[in-house]
Scaffold this motif. Structure first.
Motif, PDB file in Angstrom:
ATOM      1  N   LEU A   1       0.815  -1.215   0.000  1.00 47.51           N
ATOM      2  CA  LEU A   1       0.000   0.000   0.000  1.00 47.51           C
ATOM      3  C   LEU A   1       0.844   1.258   0.000  1.00 47.51           C
ATOM      4  O   LEU A   1       0.319   2.362   0.154  1.00 47.51           O
ATOM      5  CB  LEU A   1      -0.925  -0.003   1.223  1.00 47.51           C
ATOM      6  N   GLY A   2       2.134   1.107  -0.163  1.00 45.78           N
ATOM      7  CA  GLY A   2       3.032   2.256  -0.180  1.00 45.78           C
ATOM      8  C   GLY A   2       3.639   2.534   1.175  1.00 45.78           C
ATOM      9  O   GLY A   2       4.855   2.461   1.356  1.00 45.78           O
ATOM     10  N   PHE A   3       2.788   2.784   2.157  1.00 36.00           N
ATOM     11  CA  PHE A   3       3.268   3.099   3.507  1.00 36.00           C
ATOM     12  C   PHE A   3       3.415   1.842   4.359  1.00 36.00           C
ATOM     13  O   PHE A   3       4.066   1.859   5.399  1.00 36.00           O
ATOM     14  CB  PHE A   3       2.320   4.095   4.205  1.00 36.00           C
ATOM     15  N   THR A   4       2.801   0.737   3.902  1.00 38.50           N
ATOM     16  CA  THR A   4       2.894  -0.520   4.636  1.00 38.50           C
ATOM     17  C   THR A   4       2.458  -1.670   3.739  1.00 38.50           C
ATOM     18  O   THR A   4       1.949  -1.453   2.632  1.00 38.50           O
ATOM     19  CB  THR A   4       2.013  -0.497   5.904  1.00 38.50           C
TER      20      THR A   4
END
Length: 374
Positions: free
Chosen positions: A111-114
């Motif tokens: 998800l990009g951040f995690t």
């Protein structure tokens, strides 16, 4: 044991269940720190890397548990179908560019951040929806056309998506949903073709040429020491860890097998490290905590008067029971090796948060139960 909170107009909370789960989470944070130290130092130059991530997940999971504990569980029945669809979509996203391959398996969404594991979302989403389905069909559960076939379709959809990620997780969910179906009153005669079909599907999954590692795990299970430097390595090292722990263990942080003898020592084989460092007594203490969680879940499902609450509590309890049983059985070489985490203890943010959310739901159901003197 229960805590009454009548001042806020709420029912009793099963404090025994709450305390047992929090103890498991606490033990998990400590054991993840111990088991992950060597890999944290080698890969990141920071022995606290996995500890920090697990600690953050534990804190987030605690607040999610509190939220679910105070949210009326009946709302999940109203939105069970959308929840189920969203969980299935999360699994299908693995086949898009969002799906990332880590250690040879595509089980995570970036998800990009995690990163998250859709299989954990599918498990709880399926339990919520299946409980609603069984409630709506409670008068026709023993019917082949209206009960068994639709139930098997939903089980097949949920597990079919997960099996592409991990066979062990699919088996866990299948066992959970079948436990719910059994409690709902399935006709036992229907188990005959179901068993034959399940065995056929399992045989195909194990012998799938696209996943040759599965048949190797079966071979290693039969005699892990026959190829202890190859396919039997993981199981052999796990048994060495448990055996060297003895009665009292080598001491917290003093495991030898976590130094790259056991891969995923802080995840799929963390119970082996518990046995090595804390010994038989420590391992038994963890087992007792799981037994208490399962016992309280059974009590809640038996005493709740609402049928949806009964099925939902059954599903959550069965999910914890089946998953913990498979993990411990794998570590002790009682069943073939599969990648199953130990609930509340193994490293994994998605797994920990989802499991704590599930317990929050179970605690909310307990608010509607009259425990008496239990």
């Amino acid at each position: 044991m229960a805590i009454n909170n009548k001042k806020k107009g709420k029912g009793a909370v099963d404090f025994t269940l709450f305390l047992s789960v929090m103890m498991l989470v606490f033990i998990g944070i400590i054991m993840v720190f111990s088991a992950s130290w060597p890999e944290s130092m080698m890969k990141f130059g920071n022995g606290y890397y996995f500890l920090k991530k697990q600690l953050v997940s534990g804190i987030l999971g605690f607040f999610v548990l509190l939220l679910c504990m105070n949210l009326d569980y009946k709302i999940y029945k109203k939105f069970s179908f959308p929840i189920y669809i969203l969980s299935i979509i999360s699994g299908l996203l693995l086949f898009t560019p969002l799906g990332v391959e880590i250690k040879g398996a595509t089980r995570w969404l970036n998800l990009g951040f995690t990163t998250i594991m859709p299989s954990d979302i599918i498990k709880i989403g399926s339990v919520i929806f299946f409980a609603a389905f069984l409630t709506n069909k409670r008068d026709k559960i023993d019917s082949l056309a209206h009960g068994t076939i639709p139930a098997l379709v939903y089980i097949g959809i949920s597990c079919g998506i997960i099996v592409a990620e991990d066979l062990g997780t699919a088996i866990t969910l299948a066992g959970t949903m079948m436990a719910m179906f059994f409690v709902a009153g399935m006709k036992l005669f229907h188990l005959i073709p179901l068993t034959v079909g399940a065995m056929g599907a399992l045989w195909y999954a194990v012998n799938d040429p696209d996943h040759p590692h599965r048949i190797k795990r079966i071979t290693a299970f039969r005699d892990p020491f026959a190829d202890k430097l190859g396919s039997g390595w993981q199981v052999v090292q796990s048994l060495y860890a448990l055996g060297s722990g003895g009665l009292f263990g080598l001491g917290l942080g003093k495991s030898r097998q976590k130094f790259f003898y056991i891969s995923e020592s802080y995840n799929d084989f963390i119970f082996a490290i518990i046995g090595e460092e804390l010994g038989l007594l420590g391992a038994l203490f963890v087992l007792i905590l799981f037994m208490i969680v399962i016992w309280r879940g059974i009590v809640i499902s038996l005493k709740i008067e609402d049928i949806y609450g009964c099925f939902l509590a059954t599903g959550i309890t069965a999910l914890v029971a089946v998953q913990s049983f498979i993990h411990i059985a794998v570590v002790t070489s009682s069943i073939p090796t599969t990648g199953i985490t130990l609930p509340f203890i193994s490293f994994g943010g998605t797994s920990l948060i989802i499991n704590m959310a599930a317990i929050g739901i179970l605690l909310n159901i307990s608010r509607h139960v009259n425990f008496g003197r239990s």
